[in-house]
Design an enzyme around this catalytic site. Structure first.
Site, PDB file in Angstrom:
ATOM      1  N   SER A 135      26.203  -0.768   2.477  1.00 49.78           N
ATOM      2  CA  SER A 135      27.389  -1.386   1.853  1.00 49.78           C
ATOM      3  C   SER A 135      28.083  -2.428   2.682  1.00 49.78           C
ATOM      4  O   SER A 135      28.190  -2.139   3.868  1.00 49.78           O
ATOM      5  CB  SER A 135      28.179  -0.158   1.421  1.00 49.78           C
ATOM      6  OG  SER A 135      29.410  -0.202   0.803  1.00 49.78           O
ATOM      7  N   TYR A 161      32.362   8.399   3.628  1.00 53.30           N
ATOM      8  CA  TYR A 161      31.291   7.689   2.970  1.00 53.30           C
ATOM      9  C   TYR A 161      30.807   6.565   3.831  1.00 53.30           C
ATOM     10  O   TYR A 161      29.949   6.069   4.129  1.00 53.30           O
ATOM     11  CB  TYR A 161      31.534   7.386   1.411  1.00 53.30           C
ATOM     12  CG  TYR A 161      30.653   6.409   1.121  1.00 53.30           C
ATOM     13  CD1 TYR A 161      30.905   4.939   0.698  1.00 53.30           C
ATOM     14  CD2 TYR A 161      29.266   6.748   0.501  1.00 53.30           C
ATOM     15  CE1 TYR A 161      30.163   4.043   0.448  1.00 53.30           C
ATOM     16  CE2 TYR A 161      28.455   5.792   0.144  1.00 53.30           C
ATOM     17  CZ  TYR A 161      28.936   4.294  -0.038  1.00 53.30           C
ATOM     18  OH  TYR A 161      27.843   3.583  -0.354  1.00 53.30           O
ATOM     19  N   LYS A 165      27.308   5.336   6.074  1.00 53.80           N
ATOM     20  CA  LYS A 165      26.693   4.108   6.039  1.00 53.80           C
ATOM     21  C   LYS A 165      26.472   3.432   7.533  1.00 53.80           C
ATOM     22  O   LYS A 165      25.388   2.929   7.674  1.00 53.80           O
ATOM     23  CB  LYS A 165      27.237   3.077   4.919  1.00 53.80           C
ATOM     24  CG  LYS A 165      26.883   3.577   3.608  1.00 53.80           C
ATOM     25  CD  LYS A 165      25.653   3.659   2.976  1.00 53.80           C
ATOM     26  CE  LYS A 165      25.478   4.389   1.841  1.00 53.80           C
ATOM     27  NZ  LYS A 165      24.068   4.563   1.426  1.00 53.80           N
TER      28      LYS A 165
HETATM   29  P1  NAD Z   1      23.731   6.782  -7.852  1.00 53.52           P
HETATM   30  O1  NAD Z   1      24.702   7.861  -7.586  1.00 53.52           O
HETATM   31  O2  NAD Z   1      23.870   6.252  -9.250  1.00 53.52           O
HETATM   32  O3  NAD Z   1      22.163   6.831  -7.275  1.00 53.52           O
HETATM   33  C1  NAD Z   1      21.982   8.003  -5.988  1.00 53.52           C
HETATM   34  C2  NAD Z   1      20.811   8.497  -6.500  1.00 53.52           C
HETATM   35  O4  NAD Z   1      20.406   9.429  -5.478  1.00 53.52           O
HETATM   36  C3  NAD Z   1      21.011   9.559  -7.804  1.00 53.52           C
HETATM   37  O5  NAD Z   1      20.070   9.351  -8.790  1.00 53.52           O
HETATM   38  C4  NAD Z   1      21.083  10.895  -7.281  1.00 53.52           C
HETATM   39  O6  NAD Z   1      20.719  12.115  -7.987  1.00 53.52           O
HETATM   40  C5  NAD Z   1      20.099  10.663  -6.012  1.00 53.52           C
HETATM   41  N1  NAD Z   1      20.613  11.543  -5.028  1.00 53.52           N
HETATM   42  C6  NAD Z   1      21.649  11.987  -4.323  1.00 53.52           C
HETATM   43  N2  NAD Z   1      21.521  12.905  -3.480  1.00 53.52           N
HETATM   44  C7  NAD Z   1      20.281  13.067  -3.196  1.00 53.52           C
HETATM   45  C8  NAD Z   1      19.447  13.857  -2.329  1.00 53.52           C
HETATM   46  N3  NAD Z   1      19.899  14.512  -1.540  1.00 53.52           N
HETATM   47  N4  NAD Z   1      18.100  14.175  -2.603  1.00 53.52           N
HETATM   48  C9  NAD Z   1      17.540  13.156  -3.446  1.00 53.52           C
HETATM   49  N5  NAD Z   1      18.126  12.285  -4.568  1.00 53.52           N
HETATM   50  C10 NAD Z   1      19.496  12.447  -4.289  1.00 53.52           C
HETATM   51  O7  NAD Z   1      24.361   5.676  -6.741  1.00 53.52           O
HETATM   52  P2  NAD Z   1      24.254   4.012  -6.970  1.00 53.52           P
HETATM   53  O8  NAD Z   1      25.288   3.326  -7.215  1.00 53.52           O
HETATM   54  O9  NAD Z   1      22.932   3.708  -7.481  1.00 53.52           O
HETATM   55  O10 NAD Z   1      23.786   3.878  -5.374  1.00 53.52           O
HETATM   56  C11 NAD Z   1      22.464   3.933  -4.849  1.00 53.52           C
HETATM   57  C12 NAD Z   1      22.538   3.533  -3.216  1.00 53.52           C
HETATM   58  O11 NAD Z   1      23.313   2.207  -3.146  1.00 53.52           O
HETATM   59  C13 NAD Z   1      23.503   4.590  -2.572  1.00 53.52           C
HETATM   60  O12 NAD Z   1      23.104   4.792  -1.274  1.00 53.52           O
HETATM   61  C14 NAD Z   1      24.964   3.767  -2.261  1.00 53.52           C
HETATM   62  O13 NAD Z   1      25.670   4.530  -1.222  1.00 53.52           O
HETATM   63  C15 NAD Z   1      24.496   2.466  -2.284  1.00 53.52           C
HETATM   64  N6  NAD Z   1      25.582   1.442  -2.729  1.00 53.52           N
HETATM   65  C16 NAD Z   1      26.401   1.518  -3.784  1.00 53.52           C
HETATM   66  C17 NAD Z   1      27.222   0.803  -4.105  1.00 53.52           C
HETATM   67  C18 NAD Z   1      27.736   0.892  -5.621  1.00 53.52           C
HETATM   68  O14 NAD Z   1      28.852   0.427  -5.862  1.00 53.52           O
HETATM   69  N7  NAD Z   1      27.221   1.278  -6.540  1.00 53.52           N
HETATM   70  C19 NAD Z   1      27.738  -0.108  -3.388  1.00 53.52           C
HETATM   71  C20 NAD Z   1      27.166  -0.255  -2.294  1.00 53.52           C
HETATM   72  C21 NAD Z   1      26.198   0.661  -1.782  1.00 53.52           C
HETATM   73  C1  WQD Z   2      37.485  -2.759  -7.198  1.00 56.33           C
HETATM   74  C2  WQD Z   2      38.785  -3.441  -7.269  1.00 56.33           C
HETATM   75  C3  WQD Z   2      40.321  -1.923  -6.730  1.00 56.33           C
HETATM   76  C4  WQD Z   2      39.849   0.767 -10.159  1.00 56.33           C
HETATM   77  C5  WQD Z   2      34.055   0.454  -3.871  1.00 56.33           C
HETATM   78  C6  WQD Z   2      33.586   1.326  -2.485  1.00 56.33           C
HETATM   79  C7  WQD Z   2      32.591   0.582  -1.914  1.00 56.33           C
HETATM   80  C8  WQD Z   2      31.267   0.396  -2.807  1.00 56.33           C
HETATM   81  C9  WQD Z   2      31.987  -0.251  -3.973  1.00 56.33           C
HETATM   82  C10 WQD Z   2      29.633   2.225  -2.465  1.00 56.33           C
HETATM   83  C11 WQD Z   2      39.801  -2.916  -6.089  1.00 56.33           C
HETATM   84  C12 WQD Z   2      40.591  -2.064  -8.234  1.00 56.33           C
HETATM   85  C13 WQD Z   2      39.637  -0.024  -9.195  1.00 56.33           C
HETATM   86  C14 WQD Z   2      40.827   1.108 -10.960  1.00 56.33           C
HETATM   87  C15 WQD Z   2      41.915  -1.030  -9.916  1.00 56.33           C
HETATM   88  N1  WQD Z   2      30.707   1.550  -3.197  1.00 56.33           N
HETATM   89  N2  WQD Z   2      40.748  -1.076  -9.178  1.00 56.33           N
HETATM   90  N3  WQD Z   2      42.022   0.068 -10.784  1.00 56.33           N
HETATM   91  O1  WQD Z   2      36.855  -0.290  -3.808  1.00 56.33           O
HETATM   92  O2  WQD Z   2      35.864  -2.699  -3.716  1.00 56.33           O
HETATM   93  O3  WQD Z   2      34.402  -0.670  -3.627  1.00 56.33           O
HETATM   94  O4  WQD Z   2      32.778   0.402  -4.566  1.00 56.33           O
HETATM   95  O5  WQD Z   2      29.142   1.634  -1.536  1.00 56.33           O
HETATM   96  O6  WQD Z   2      32.048   1.604  -0.684  1.00 56.33           O
HETATM   97  O7  WQD Z   2      34.847   1.300  -1.778  1.00 56.33           O
HETATM   98  O8  WQD Z   2      35.628  -1.206  -5.542  1.00 56.33           O
HETATM   99  O9  WQD Z   2      35.370  -1.160  -8.143  1.00 56.33           O
HETATM  100  O10 WQD Z   2      36.777   0.938  -6.790  1.00 56.33           O
HETATM  101  O11 WQD Z   2      37.649  -1.593  -6.919  1.00 56.33           O
HETATM  102  O12 WQD Z   2      42.914  -1.644  -9.760  1.00 56.33           O
HETATM  103  O13 WQD Z   2      40.846   1.968 -11.733  1.00 56.33           O
HETATM  104  O14 WQD Z   2      39.578  -3.059  -8.293  1.00 56.33           O
HETATM  105  O15 WQD Z   2      41.978  -1.674  -6.124  1.00 56.33           O
HETATM  106  O16 WQD Z   2      40.839  -4.234  -5.918  1.00 56.33           O
HETATM  107  P1  WQD Z   2      35.789  -1.377  -3.956  1.00 56.33           P
HETATM  108  P2  WQD Z   2      36.206  -0.556  -6.844  1.00 56.33           P
END
Ligand code: NAD
Ligand code: WQD
Length: 353
Positions: A135, A161, A165
């Site tokens: 991330s 979190y 990562k």
């Molecule tokens: P998500 O929660 O939709 O998917 C994660 C999946 O992992 C889920 O289906 C959950 O059931 C499964 N899971 C959780 N714990 C588990 C365990 N102990 N064993 C087996 N399965 C397990 O999340 P996502 O948004 O699809 O994110 C996927 C990956 O991408 C994550 O590693 C997250 O940190 C990373 N990521 C997501 C975002 C985002 O904004 N969505 C941004 C950056 C990084």
């Molecule tokens: C985006 C913008 C908020 C909600 C997060 C995690 C990051 C990654 C992606 C997992 C910001 C604003 C948001 C709301 C708002 N996840 N906002 N009102 O914070 O950039 O990243 O998700 O890896 O680790 O930190 O994404 O969508 O929460 O916020 O004003 O109800 O929207 O302040 O500027 P963020 P976000």
């Protein structure tokens, strides 16, 4: 036995879109998903989570599914015994930033200990190629924009979190330094949004969404009354937070390119690669774009900043083009239209009501 790709967390938001993208390729990928469905919907009368069942319908292809927790070494090892695993894409994690502050132990157990268990089982089965879901949060407060992969990591991160990562990346670097058999491609996602063009799969946050796009789409569909804009006093063009939003299908296709990179013999070692568009949009720009795409008004109210938020971040995308031969192709309008198609067709996510 055909070689397979093991996908942990493949029933999740990014994982399910990546499974779809892999199965939509001409290469005959054999997909094995391991997911404990802790954040994925599985109907009581079904053997596979809804997103996996839908991807099978959309692609006409089968996905092997195992309801296994990555912390369960014995059951995870059994999956490797059943399939000829060539490489792993590791999505499984807990990912709610705010929740991680309240539950650090759970986040470190799943995101770090679970990842170490996965590495141990991979090594026992002679599997040394991994794509990791990292991330942009590992960059902390940006010291320059756009952010490239040489930007320091691990500085000023506040959430367990984000630290999980960062710690996982450091562990992977050490593993790669200790044994040249390992190849790890750590994909640093910026802000994934959007949904598959079919509108059949998409983001399905449990409870009140933390992230902007699902929150806006739930306001648009009438599940939430208004959006709270967290701060309009940042050093950005309109004062609201700026982020690099990337269409989840572009992101998924970036993983397909990363698998191809893993298969090249010359790529041993640890490689961190940004996956973003290189363009930042503000909260107010996101609201306007979603109103235009959905035809719905998004009522909002500007309130104070959210703790831990940064003003702006967006990616330097040159390395992803150089190493993966990949770039994003979908526009902000695509992100909003595809989100709206999913949300308006599934107001309650995968649950029917
Ligand atoms: P998500 O929660 O939709 O998917 C994660 C999946 O992992 C889920 O289906 C959950 O059931 C499964 N899971 C959780 N714990 C588990 C365990 N102990 N064993 C087996 N399965 C397990 O999340 P996502 O948004 O699809 O994110 C996927 C990956 O991408 C994550 O590693 C997250 O940190 C990373 N990521 C997501 C975002 C985002 O904004 N969505 C941004 C950056 C990084
Ligand atoms: C985006 C913008 C908020 C909600 C997060 C995690 C990051 C990654 C992606 C997992 C910001 C604003 C948001 C709301 C708002 N996840 N906002 N009102 O914070 O950039 O990243 O998700 O890896 O680790 O930190 O994404 O969508 O929460 O916020 O004003 O109800 O929207 O302040 O500027 P963020 P976000």
């Amino acid at each position: 036995m055909a070689s397979s790709i093991l996908i942990t967390g493949g029933a999740g938001y990014v994982g399910s879109h990546t499974v779809a993208a892999l199965l939509e390729q001409s290469e005959p990928y054999e997909i094995v998903v391991v997911d404990n469905v802790s954040n994925a919907y599985m109907a009581e009368d079904q053997m596979k989570p809804e997103p996996i069942r839908i991807v099978e319908e959309l692609t006409g292809k089968n996905v092997h599914f195992y309801n296994v927790d990555i912390r369960d070494a014995e059951k995870l090892s059994e999956v490797f015994n059943q399939h000829n695993i060539e490489c792993v894409i590791h999505f499984a994690a807990l990912k709610a930033v705010g929740e991680s502050v309240a539950k650090p132990m759970e986040y470190y157990q799943v995101n770090i200990s679970g990842t170490c268990t996965l590495f141990d089982i991979m090594r026992k089965h002679g599997v040394y190629k991994l794509v990791y879901s990292s991330s942009s949060t590992v960059y902390g407060e940006p010291q320059m924009l756009p952010i490239n992969e040489s930007h320091p990591t691990g500085l000023g991160m506040t959430s367990p979190y984000g630290k999980s990562k960062f710690f996982c990346e450091e562990i992977m670097k050490d593993i790669c330094r200790s044994d040249t058999k390992w190849t790890v491609v750590s994909l640093r996602y910026f802000n994934p949004v959007g949904a598959h063009r079919s509108g059949r799969i998409g983001e399905h946050p449990s409870g009140i969404p933390n992230n902007l796009m699902p929150y806006i789409s739930q306001v648009a569909v009438g599940r939430l009354p208004e959006l709270l804009v967290f701060g309009a006093d940042y050093e950005t063009p309109d004062g609201t937070g700026v982020r690099d939003y990337i269409h989840v299908v572009d992101l998924a296709e970036g993983h397909v390119s990363a698998i191809r990179l893993l298969r090249l013999p010359s790529t041993a070692g640890f490689h961190a690669i940004n996956l973003g568009t290189g363009v930042g949009y503000s909260v107010l720009q996101m609201i306007k774009a979603f109103e235009e795409a959905s035809g719905r008004k998004i009522p909002y109210r500007i309130v104070g900043r959210r703790a831990g938020d940064i003003a702006a971040n967006y990616a330097d995308v040159s390395l992803s083009l150089k190493l993966l031969g990949w770039r994003t192709t979908r526009t902000l309008d695509d992100m909003c239209r595809d989100t709206w198609r999913w949300q308006s067709g599934n107001p309650h996510g995968f649950k029917k009501s």
